[in-house]
Enzyme design. Structure first.
Site, PDB file in Angstrom:
ATOM      1  N   ASP A 258      32.377  43.819  41.546  1.00  0.00           N
ATOM      2  CA  ASP A 258      32.071  44.052  40.139  1.00  0.00           C
ATOM      3  C   ASP A 258      31.371  42.801  39.595  1.00  0.00           C
ATOM      4  OD1 ASP A 258      32.183  45.245  37.560  1.00  0.00           O
ATOM      5  OD2 ASP A 258      33.945  44.041  37.098  1.00  0.00           O
TER       6      ASP A 258
ATOM      7  N   ASP B 171      37.946  43.298  38.430  1.00  0.00           N
ATOM      8  CA  ASP B 171      38.977  42.851  37.495  1.00  0.00           C
ATOM      9  C   ASP B 171      39.399  43.922  36.499  1.00  0.00           C
ATOM     10  OD1 ASP B 171      36.626  42.897  35.998  1.00  0.00           O
ATOM     11  OD2 ASP B 171      37.238  41.204  34.741  1.00  0.00           O
TER      12      ASP B 171
ATOM     13  N   ASP C 139      37.893  49.435  38.278  1.00  0.00           N
ATOM     14  CA  ASP C 139      37.708  49.020  39.671  1.00  0.00           C
ATOM     15  C   ASP C 139      38.884  49.425  40.562  1.00  0.00           C
ATOM     16  OD1 ASP C 139      35.282  47.584  39.075  1.00  0.00           O
ATOM     17  OD2 ASP C 139      36.518  46.010  38.205  1.00  0.00           O
TER      18      ASP C 139
END
Length: 891
Positions: A337, A632, A636
């Site tokens: 990410d 985070d 995700d």
């Protein structure tokens, strides 16, 4: 018409794309909300506004799972047979070894993840809802579709809500969508195909309202919300076996089948060729199986991984599942990410542009550390540069945020973009004295600017204006050419992935201490310049990416942020390709083959949903890749759970993400992943060394018993003596290899081939010839003792000493897989190995001389010959292995 007289559908497809009144009508409600009775009826139909709880693995199941290994099955079978035959001591020793292995695995293994329960903690506890025409506070679990709710800054959104009214309303959605900036919320519908992060007419359950206020109607609750959809994805995702688990499982199965088959053949041949009794044959078969099975290997594997876990913890990498440390060493793709992972999620002014030129601003985050440069030279006197000074003054004065030091960190209080502007002003030496502010027009999404009226000493009253460039250009006195030039600069900054804000000033036109939007909209401003703002990449992450790329690992960025921003960050980090970012919309239109090709060839994916991330990870795994996913946000979590190894940020990461992950970075530092990859590769090297070291012990012992049965001779070793050698060798000598440092070239190698054997051809060759060498020497020592008239117990004890001392010398040769061991590093690089050798010798001395162990294992005291002969055998083993390594190096 009252809501109870309607026939509601209570579900609305694409509520973000439909006008608010139409959504209300479809839900069977109106702006006055539901009645209490109707809400209760809907609660019965839809159930509470809550997410399902996860199921935790029980302690008993976790303990029993430690026995799930073919090698353990063989040992348990041997324990049953020895029990039937009345060999109680043998049974106790075998079961003790099995139990110790299980306890080690149970203690070291982390608890199973409970990601769903962590997402539950994100949900709101209470909600402001309109029932029977009056506002009241109710538990969020009691909300139902059709409820009208009130929203305010700081609130956690209690359900998925279609916005009906909004005043400067914005939401922080990075945990759900990956959007690094707070998203403005308005009642206006958007395109039905808009990505989740672009649905400005919706507020989503679990996100936080950053500013403003508003009202909306609940369109979905519980598992029907977007965050509920993610919990459903989590429940559907099956965690992948690690490469090491697959390799060890295949290795254990093959070895166990070979051992059992060989034991059966030996049993049959012994009965046909010699006059052995049934009991003797059974004991011999058990002895062979126990000899050939490396029962200490599971313990060595577990302890080696546990040591890796402890080492990584010291490097700020908390490993929740032991195998994940090794798995990081085998990854071929790291997908990450962006927001909060590769970037800081701290808005930073990177560039400022004035009419006189462009300035570069160094430093990242909210710490006011950095310089302002022009043409590569530092600007030492900002106040001497009037254009730059005015831009810094506007940034400081049209600002309600504060940035202050708390301990070692600089902390923002306020909106992130304002925080970036405040930090820029502090770098320029401008504090922005709010005491001289006379009036303010707060920022509002309707007009997209903020204005302040300030009394400036020596100058007078000034209106400072900051906001969207197009809105400010409309209010400034500019010629057509000037406007065209500024628009070109705006486009250029936007094309670099920067968020662009503009600044303007004007002298106050009256002595009034009031300021209104009408005053601002009257125009007459002087356009002062532009701020180029970005959520910057973590500096340490850039170097970490270079490190893992050098190690042959592909790095992908998969983010919910805009394509331009993702492309710009990817370019800075060295992970973009020539085509730029692939958007979620492009992924939606791709068929399976096209999707797989995009996953294989492209590196930056933008505006992605949790489903996109999960599908990309799955596509890569189907192509044989070993995938690590880093993130985070709760968006995700499904892909982290699906990945071969999921890595979560420990400081800014959501609890849901940390629970779904295998590894948690305590310092939120992507660079820690590079260290983890190196550690994982070192662990795998050391495990491979341990296997190549342990198996010749088993091979030699198995060969000794097999030859003894086929030749009709007395067994040189008993089953319990075999277990003794296997166990103490594994937990002392083999363990020493877990402390070996990584090879110098470990991060310059490509990732090992997924699905390959854990043993190399050279390793298998070494196992074979060392097994034959040790076995032959052991048989020769035993026969020599018997022919000299030595007691059977003494001959067997000397044979055991030969195996043990031979393994000590073989350990010295095994510490360096290809290089010679006859060098000073043998004594300096791993002091633990010498401690393990000392412990091994003490245990073996106890085996030889302690009466208790003599009774348990059938050993006997030996004289000096019982140690010198094994010493000579060990020197022979070391010499043969060193000659083999020298020949391989020459070839």
């Amino acid at each position: 018409m009252s809501s109870e007289n309607r026939t509601p559908t209570e579900t609305v497809p694409d509520p973000h794309a439909r006008p608010g009144p139409e959504v209300l009508d479809a839900l069977g409600t109106d702006p006055t909300g539901l009645t209490a009775d109707e809400a209760a009826a809907r609660l019965d139909r839809h159930g509470p506004n809550a997410l399902p709880t996860g199921e935790s693995e029980s302690a008993l199941v976790r303990f029993l799972r430690q026995f799930k290994d073919p090698m353990i099955y063989v040992l348990l079978g041997a324990a049953v047979l020895t029990t039937v035959m009345g060999q109680v001591v043998d049974t106790i020793v075998i079961l003790a070894v099995v139990l110790v292995n299980a306890i080690i695995g149970y203690v070291q293994e982390g608890r199973a993840a409970d990601a769903l329960e962590s997402i539950r903690s994100m949900l709101s506890l209470d909600a402001q809802v309109r029932r029977d025409g009056a506002w009241r506070t109710v538990p969020a679990e009691e909300l139902v579709p059709g409820d009208v709710v009130r929203l305010a800054a700081g609130d956690r959104v209690p359900a998925d809500v279609r916005i009906l009214e909004a005043s400067n309303l914005s939401a922080e959605e990075s945990a759900l969508t990956g959007e690094s900036l707070a998203v403005e919320k308005t009642p206006e519908p958007v395109d039905a195909e808009a990505a989740l992060g672009d649905r400005s007419a919706m507020a989503f359950s679990g996100t936080t309202l950053a500013s403003g206020s508003g009202t909306g109607v609940v369109t979905a609750t519980g598992t029907g919300t977007e965050i509920g959809h993610i919990t459903s994805l989590l429940g559907e995702v099956e965690s992948m076996e690690t490469p090491l688990t697959r390799q060890m499982s295949a290795f254990s199965t093959k070895l166990s089948l070979v051992v059992v088959a060989a034991a059966v053949v030996m049993f049959v041949l012994g009965g046909v060729m010699y006059d052995y009794g049934l009991g003797e044959l059974v004991l011999a078969a058990i002895g062979f199986a126990v000899a050939a099975i490396p029962e200490g290997l599971p313990a060595v594997l577990t302890i080696t991984l546990a040591l890796g876990v402890q080492t990584m913890a010291k490097r700020n990498s908390i490993t929740r599942r032991m195998n994940s440390v090794e798995t990081l060493g085998s990854v071929t793709v790291i997908a990450s990410d962006k927001t909060g992972t590769l970037t800081k999620n701290e808005m930073t002014v990177r560039t400022v542009v004035t009419a006189d030129g462009a300035y570069e601003v160094t430093g990242t985050g909210y710490a006011p550390d950095g310089e302002i440069r022009c043409d590569g030279r530092r600007v030492d006197d900002v106040r001497g540069q009037e254009d730059l000074h005015l831009l810094a003054e506007v940034a400081a004065r049209t600002n309600d945020s504060t940035v202050s030091r708390e301990g070692d960190a600089w902390v923002l209080s306020g909106e992130p973009t304002d925080g970036g502007l405040r930090t820029f002003a502090m770098k320029a030496g401008i504090d922005g004295d709010d005491a001289h502010r006379l009036a303010v027009v707060p920022f509002d999404s309707a007009y997209k600017y903020m204005a302040t009226l300030d009394e400036i000493e020596g100058i007078g009253r000034i209106v400072n204006l900051k906001g969207a460039p197009d809105r400010l250009l409309e209010r400034c006195d500019l010629s057509a050419d000037e406007r065209t030039a500024w628009e070109a600069r705006i486009d250029e900054l936007s094309g670099r992935g920067l968020r662009v804000l503009a600044a303007a000033t004007r002298r106050a036109r009256s002595e009034s201490t009031h300021l209104t939007t009408e005053d601002v909209d009257a125009g007459g401003f002087t356009f002062r310049g532009l701020y180029g703002i970005i959520d910057p990449p973590r500096e340490e992450a850039i170097e970490a990416i270079r490190t893992v790329q050098r190690a042959g690992i592909r790095v992908l960025m998969i983010t919910g942020d805009h394509a331009g921003t993702a492309t710009a960050i990817g370019r800075e980090m060295g992970i973009t390709d020539e085509f730029g970012a692939v958007t979620g919309a492009e992924l939606d239109t791709a068929d399976d083959a096209e999707f797989a090709e995009l996953a294989r060839t492209r590196t930056v994916f933008a505006r992605t949903s949790p489903e996109h991330k999960l599908r990309l990870v799955t596509a890569l795994q189907e192509q044989g890749e070993v995938v690590s996913m880093t993130g985070d946000g709760v968006n995700d979590a499904p892909s982290l759970k699906k990945a071969d190894v999921g890595v979560a940020m420990g400081i800014k990461g959501t609890e849901a993400t940390k629970e779904a992950a295998d590894v948690v970075l305590a310092d939120d530092n992507f660079a820690t992943i590079g260290a983890a990859v190196e550690m994982g590769r070192t662990i795998y090297d050391n495990l491979r060394k341990a296997i190549v070291f342990i198996l010749p012990t088993n091979g030699a012992q198995g060969l000794v018993i097999l030859v003894a049965v086929l030749l009709g001779m007395t067994l040189p070793l008993t089953p319990v003596q075999v277990l003794w050698v296997n166990t103490i060798t594994a937990v002392t000598l083999a363990l020493a290899l877990a402390f070996e440092p990584g090879e110098p070239d470990i991060m310059d190698r490509p990732p090992r081939r997924p699905g390959g054997s854990i043993l190399s051809g050279a390793g298998i060759t070494r196992i074979v010839y060392v097994s034959v060498l040790l076995g032959a020497i052991t048989i020769a020592v035993f026969l020599g003792g018997q022919s000299a008239g030595v007691a059977l117990e003494v001959s067997r004890t000397t044979a055991v000493n030969t195996l043990v001392v031979g393994q000590i010398f073989y350990l010295l040769a095994s510490r360096f897989s290809a290089g010679t061991s006859l060098r000073k590093e043998l004594f300096t690089t791993n002091p633990i190995s010498w401690l393990c050798i000392a412990v091994m010798l003490l245990l073996q001395a106890a085996f030889v001389y302690l009466p208790l162990l003599q009774t348990a294992f059938g050993s006997a005291a030996v004289g000096w010959a019982g140690w010198l002969i094994p010493l000579g055998a060990g020197v022979v083993v070391l010499a043969v292995v060193e000659v083999d390594k020298a020949l391989r190096r020459r070839r």
